[in-house]
Design a protein around this motif. Structure first.
Motif, PDB file in Angstrom:
ATOM      1  N   PRO A  45       0.807  -1.234   0.000  1.00 39.40           N
ATOM      2  CA  PRO A  45       0.000   0.000   0.000  1.00 39.40           C
ATOM      3  C   PRO A  45       0.840   1.284   0.000  1.00 39.40           C
ATOM      4  O   PRO A  45       0.274   2.374   0.037  1.00 39.40           O
ATOM      5  CB  PRO A  45      -0.822  -0.107   1.290  1.00 39.40           C
ATOM      6  N   ALA A  46       2.179   1.153  -0.091  1.00 42.17           N
ATOM      7  CA  ALA A  46       2.979   2.364  -0.300  1.00 42.17           C
ATOM      8  C   ALA A  46       2.846   2.831  -1.755  1.00 42.17           C
ATOM      9  O   ALA A  46       3.144   3.976  -2.078  1.00 42.17           O
ATOM     10  CB  ALA A  46       4.440   2.094   0.035  1.00 42.17           C
ATOM     11  N   ILE A  47       2.394   1.922  -2.624  1.00 42.90           N
ATOM     12  CA  ILE A  47       2.228   2.262  -4.046  1.00 42.90           C
ATOM     13  C   ILE A  47       0.972   3.124  -4.226  1.00 42.90           C
ATOM     14  O   ILE A  47      -0.061   2.861  -3.615  1.00 42.90           O
ATOM     15  CB  ILE A  47       2.130   0.970  -4.891  1.00 42.90           C
ATOM     16  N   GLN A  48       1.116   4.151  -5.045  1.00 45.35           N
ATOM     17  CA  GLN A  48      -0.023   5.045  -5.273  1.00 45.35           C
ATOM     18  C   GLN A  48      -0.989   4.425  -6.286  1.00 45.35           C
ATOM     19  O   GLN A  48      -0.569   3.687  -7.178  1.00 45.35           O
ATOM     20  CB  GLN A  48       0.489   6.412  -5.747  1.00 45.35           C
ATOM     21  N   PRO A  49      -2.301   4.722  -6.159  1.00 44.59           N
ATOM     22  CA  PRO A  49      -3.289   4.035  -7.000  1.00 44.59           C
ATOM     23  C   PRO A  49      -3.063   4.228  -8.504  1.00 44.59           C
ATOM     24  O   PRO A  49      -3.398   3.339  -9.290  1.00 44.59           O
ATOM     25  CB  PRO A  49      -4.630   4.644  -6.568  1.00 44.59           C
ATOM     26  N   ALA A  50      -2.478   5.348  -8.897  1.00 48.67           N
ATOM     27  CA  ALA A  50      -2.260   5.560 -10.337  1.00 48.67           C
ATOM     28  C   ALA A  50      -1.289   4.527 -10.908  1.00 48.67           C
ATOM     29  O   ALA A  50      -1.212   4.341 -12.114  1.00 48.67           O
ATOM     30  CB  ALA A  50      -1.749   6.973 -10.588  1.00 48.67           C
ATOM     31  N   ASN A  51      -0.557   3.829 -10.039  1.00 50.08           N
ATOM     32  CA  ASN A  51       0.334   2.767 -10.511  1.00 50.08           C
ATOM     33  C   ASN A  51      -0.326   1.394 -10.427  1.00 50.08           C
ATOM     34  O   ASN A  51       0.299   0.386 -10.720  1.00 50.08           O
ATOM     35  CB  ASN A  51       1.641   2.747  -9.691  1.00 50.08           C
ATOM     36  N   PHE A  52      -1.567   1.344 -10.021  1.00 53.82           N
ATOM     37  CA  PHE A  52      -2.308   0.081  -9.967  1.00 53.82           C
ATOM     38  C   PHE A  52      -3.176  -0.060 -11.215  1.00 53.82           C
ATOM     39  O   PHE A  52      -3.613   0.946 -11.790  1.00 53.82           O
ATOM     40  CB  PHE A  52      -3.240   0.050  -8.750  1.00 53.82           C
TER      41      PHE A  52
HETATM   42  C1  LIG Z   1       4.019   5.676  -9.288  1.00 50.94           C
HETATM   43  O1  LIG Z   1       4.016   6.403 -10.507  1.00 50.94           O
HETATM   44  C2  LIG Z   1       4.532   7.728 -10.439  1.00 50.94           C
HETATM   45  C3  LIG Z   1       4.491   8.335 -11.826  1.00 50.94           C
HETATM   46  O2  LIG Z   1       3.247   8.148 -12.403  1.00 50.94           O
HETATM   47  C4  LIG Z   1       5.922   7.784  -9.846  1.00 50.94           C
HETATM   48  O3  LIG Z   1       6.295   9.106  -9.637  1.00 50.94           O
HETATM   49  C5  LIG Z   1       5.939   6.988  -8.537  1.00 50.94           C
HETATM   50  O4  LIG Z   1       7.254   6.948  -8.053  1.00 50.94           O
HETATM   51  C6  LIG Z   1       5.441   5.578  -8.773  1.00 50.94           C
HETATM   52  N1  LIG Z   1       5.659   4.685  -7.643  1.00 50.94           N
HETATM   53  C7  LIG Z   1       4.925   4.532  -6.533  1.00 50.94           C
HETATM   54  C8  LIG Z   1       5.482   3.617  -5.496  1.00 50.94           C
HETATM   55  O5  LIG Z   1       3.870   5.063  -6.317  1.00 50.94           O
END
Ligand SMILES: *[C@@H]1O[C@H](CO)[C@@H](O)[C@H](O)[C@H]1NC(C)=O
Ligand SMILES: *[C@@H]1O[C@H](CO)[C@@H](O)[C@H](O)[C@H]1NC(C)=O
Ligand SMILES: *[C@@H]1O[C@H](CO)[C@@H](O)[C@H](O)[C@H]1NC(C)=O
Ligand SMILES: *[C@@H]1O[C@H](CO)[C@@H](O)[C@H](O)[C@H]1NC(C)=O
Ligand SMILES: *[C@@H]1O[C@H](CO)[C@@H](O)[C@H](O)[C@H]1NC(C)=O
Length: 559
Positions: free
Chosen positions: A288-295
């Protein structure tokens, strides 16, 4: 064409050929003629014939006082709906029944809705629905007085559980509405009626489980403490001592609370030892450290179920892992009166919520609806517990903001699904429209002659032994008798708050005309309050009959 969609079609064909081959009744879905009118985002059975449903305050078609309703009463006998007047916004609330039979709806959204001026903020709301004697719900209303009756904190996405003294423990939530993660958390517990002079209790556990700790899954354990799982962590919280004991994490990086919803259930408790076991299924193995736009909405959900026995030895042994027949995010886990668990609804890929991932389907963060339910049999050996043999396939996706509840009739009310910000009607280019169709999932026993419990006192005392009149169809041998004492739970966000099944010691008289059973010894085993009792004879279950376990006094009460 997306590949997963052909699978349900195939199983429909298989199911219908099986039906033709054998005359034994099977599980069936049955779509009702009347739509729910109000999206069934939340659902709770409040009487032998009535289910209350709540949506957000929005533009739902059912009208009341010249505006869209966001609450309604569904009549299980007639499959019809009438609007319920609600003052505050019930969007993403929780709820439960109290020891005196009253239903309380808890928390919600602070926002209103353009064009519907009558909405008041709901995030500190306590909405009270007193026991309703009218079979059709005529004259039964919700009581709200936001100025004087409210939570100590503001809570969107909280959950709640009825505890040993018949009051509610209210857990977590967000202070404001947010798009995905819990970014302005209310990391505390409180109670209704309040304890601690009305103060909230800060929770280190909720702090540690950010940012995916919304709708924590909590259960009242038979020693009076509470088990809670959030994110991929779990604890036992001692309500009286105000201490937490940390349990092992859910294995393999699997996260199970909103916006990464798996689900959890307290397996049936049996006398004499009432050893608690918890089952946690579905969700996603993500950080869940990953932001949703990367899901992605296409990321396959986990099929993992994890089970733990909450004794010192069981905790030492840790979680035992097994697998569903498909991955599921937002699965629903429900008790069946015979002690099996129904696994239903949800999606095979993606996440909860709307418009946050990089590739939503319309506004849905999830895709590939899971349309065929499975049964989980707790007593079978590991690896053989889950099956969907002869289970039907629904035509209706039940994704984010859908609900399911066991009914007093013994079948399941299945409704809702709206992975959209607003009401979105079916149309060109709309894949997952707002779903107003209601269906029931009917177990095979709905189509045969069933046992009945003829009558039950309106209240039953802890530890009491009682004999009640029953009828048993002649074709049943009566070799296996089960009596289940159940709280049907409050359905919201792939979880059933306070849902519980306690088996009772029971025997049938030799003439098969009466049943003698013993109630649990105290409110730690079954928190004082409403219950539905079912009799299952050779796997054929009676209609449920409702009562109140304990004195029926307002909480807190130990009787
Ligand atoms: C998610 O994506 C953005 C760019 O869209 C990036 O800056 C970010 O580091 C990425 N990684 C995570 C863990 O959210
Ligand atoms: C609803 O609107 C109609 C027409 O404007 C009006 O006559 C009626 O009094 C309104 N009812 C309520 C409950 O406000
Ligand atoms: C629980 O989740 C955290 C954060 O994603 C992760 O670091 C940890 O390894 C997970 N625990 C297990 C047992 O997978
Ligand atoms: C939802 O409806 C409201 C009121 O019509 C509107 O202001 C808002 O932009 C809509 N949101 C979306 C995501 O369609
Ligand atoms: C039940 O208890 C609650 C909490 O004290 C109270 O608000 C409600 O009015 C009571 N209902 C009945 C029927 O006693």
């Amino acid at each position: 064409m997306r590949p997963y969609l052909s699978l349900p079609l195939l199983s429909t064909l298989l199911a219908s050929s099986t039906l033709a081959a054998s005359s034994a009744p099977q599980w069936r879905f049955d779509v009702k003629k009347t739509p729910s009118g109000v999206l069934a985002l939340e659902a709770i059975v409040v009487s032998p014939s009535l289910v209350i449903i709540f949506d957000r305050a929005s533009d739902d078609p059912l009208q009341i006082n010249n505006h869209s309703a966001w609450g309604a009463i569904w009549d299980l006998e007639t499959s019809t709906v009438k609007p319920l007047d609600v003052l505050t916004n019930t969007f993403c609330a929780s709820g439960a029944l109290l020891s005196n039979g009253t239903m309380v709806s808890i928390g919600g959204d602070e926002r209103g809705f353009p064009g519907n001026p009558d909405i008041q903020p709901g995030n500190s709301a306590l909405r009270i629905f007193e026991p309703c004697a009218s079979p059709s719900g005529e004259g039964c209303t919700l009581f709200e007085d936001p100025a004087t009756v409210h939570l100590a904190a503001t809570r969107w996405y909280p959950s709640s559980v009825r505890i040993f003294d018949g009051s509610l423990m209210i857990m977590g939530g967000s202070q404001v509405n947010s798009v995905f993660y819990n970014i302005q958390p209310e990391n505390s517990f409180e109670f209704f009626p309040s304890k601690d002079g009305g103060a909230v209790r800060p929770s280190a556990f909720l702090e540690r489980t950010l940012p995916a700790n919304l709708f924590p899954r909590g259960f009242a354990l038979p020693d009076g403490r509470a088990f809670i799982v959030a994110s991929n962590q779990s604890i036992i919280y001692d309500i009286e001592k105000k201490t937490e004991t940390i349990l092992p994490d859910i294995p393999n990086g699997v996260h199970v609370t909103n916006p990464i919803d798996g689900s959890a259930i307290l397996l049936p408790l049996s006398p004499p030892d009432y050893i608690p076991e918890v089952l946690v299924c579905g969700g996603q193995a993500v950080d869940p450290a990953i932001q949703p736009a990367n899901f992605s909405s296409q990321k396959p959900a986990t099929s993992q179920c994890s089970r733990i026995t909450l004794t010192p030895e069981g905790i030492q042994k840790g979680w035992e892992v097994e697998h569903m027949l498909e991955g599921r995010v937002m699965p629903e886990l429900l008790h069946i009166p015979n002690g099996q668990i129904l696994i239903i609804s949800g999606a095979q890929s993606g996440f909860s919520g709307t418009s946050a991932v990089q590739d939503p389907i319309g506004q849905s963060n999830a895709d590939h609806p899971a349309l065929t339910p499975s049964l989980y049999t707790p007593s079978l050996p590991l690896g053989r517990r889950i099956s969907n043999t002869n289970m039907p396939t629904s035509e209706i996706p039940r994704l984010y903001h859908s609900s399911v509840t066991l009914t007093p009739q013994g079948n399941f009310f299945v409704a809702g699904s709206n992975p959209n910000r607003n009401t979105t009607l079916p149309g060109p280019g709309v894949t997952f429209a707002t779903e107003f169709r209601v269906e029931t999932l009917d177990p095979p026993f709905m189509f045969v002659e069933r046992p009945t419990i003829q009558s039950l006192p309106a209240k039953v005392s802890f530890g009491a032994s009682m004999t009640v009149p029953i009828t048993i169809p002649g074709n049943l041998k009566g070799s296996n008798i089960q009596v289940s004492l159940m709280d049907l739970g409050f359905s919201s966000h792939a979880f059933h708050s306070s849902a519980r099944l306690v088996f009772l010691d029971a025997r049938m008289s030799r003439d098969r005309k009466s049943l003698t059973f013993t109630l649990p010894p105290n409110g730690r085993i079954y928190p004082p309050g409403p219950a539905t009792i079912f009799l299952t004879v050779d796997d054929v279950t009676s209609p449920g009959i409702q009562t109140i376990v304990g004195s029926g006094k307002p909480p807190p009460t130990l009787e």
